[in-house]
Design a protein around this motif. Structure first.
Motif, mmCIF file in Angstrom:
data_model
loop_
_atom_site.group_PDB
_atom_site.id
_atom_site.type_symbol
_atom_site.label_atom_id
_atom_site.label_comp_id
_atom_site.label_asym_id
_atom_site.label_seq_id
_atom_site.Cartn_x
_atom_site.Cartn_y
_atom_site.Cartn_z
ATOM 1 N N ILE A 139 0.836 -1.204 0.000
ATOM 2 C CA ILE A 139 0.000 0.000 0.000
ATOM 3 C C ILE A 139 0.872 1.257 0.000
ATOM 4 C CG2 ILE A 139 -1.644 1.334 1.376
ATOM 5 C CD1 ILE A 139 -2.888 -1.423 2.162
ATOM 6 N N LEU A 177 1.132 4.041 -3.057
ATOM 7 C CA LEU A 177 0.896 5.462 -2.799
ATOM 8 C C LEU A 177 2.094 6.317 -3.224
ATOM 9 C CD1 LEU A 177 -0.910 5.288 0.661
ATOM 10 C CD2 LEU A 177 -1.930 5.844 -1.558
ATOM 11 N N ASN A 229 2.259 6.351 -7.043
ATOM 12 C CA ASN A 229 1.213 7.234 -7.549
ATOM 13 C C ASN A 229 1.596 8.698 -7.333
ATOM 14 O OD1 ASN A 229 -1.166 8.379 -8.422
ATOM 15 N ND2 ASN A 229 -2.406 7.580 -6.778
ATOM 16 N N TRP A 230 2.057 9.050 -6.145
ATOM 17 C CA TRP A 230 2.365 10.436 -5.807
ATOM 18 C C TRP A 230 3.494 11.006 -6.674
ATOM 19 C CZ3 TRP A 230 0.104 14.102 -2.959
ATOM 20 C CH2 TRP A 230 0.858 15.239 -2.635
ATOM 21 N N PHE A 248 -3.047 12.114 -5.477
ATOM 22 C CA PHE A 248 -3.404 10.702 -5.419
ATOM 23 C C PHE A 248 -4.474 10.356 -6.436
ATOM 24 C CE2 PHE A 248 -1.587 11.257 -1.109
ATOM 25 C CZ PHE A 248 -0.545 10.348 -1.257
#
Length: 101
Positions: A59, A63, A66-67, A76
């Motif tokens: 996870i 994240l 993605n960021w 996000f």
């Protein structure tokens, strides 16, 4: 330092190393392909610490990926729905590898 913090420190260091490697290799390959480097981190977490840590690492990895790398960067949100597939690979990898280990 608690046991959890001692266990997660190497995982966060590996996530940071993968992030730096992706940033360095970004001019040479598509970013979505370079995201596979996070799978190595998820695999290591699954083998060393089990499912709970591997899911957490997957996870955090998705994240961070993605960021920093997926458009629009530093949010996000995702422009392309197909990027969700790449992000879900981390979670599936964590579960499968942990069960195999």
């Amino acid at each position: 330092m608690t046991t959890v913090a001692r266990t997660l420190s190497p995982a966060f260091a590996l996530i940071a190393a993968a992030t730096l490697a992706i940033a360095a290799l970004k001019p040479l390959a598509p970013v979505i392909s370079l995201g596979a480097l996070y799978i190595v981190v998820v695999l290591a977490a699954a083998v060393l610490w089990g499912l709970a840590y591997a899911v957490g690492v997957s996870i955090v990895s998705l994240l961070v990926f993605n960021w920093f790398f997926l458009p629009p960067v530093h949010t996000f949100a995702l422009d392309e729905p197909s990027n969700w597939t790449a992000l879900l690979v981390y979670l599936v990898t964590a579960v499968v590898t942990s069960e195999l280990a």
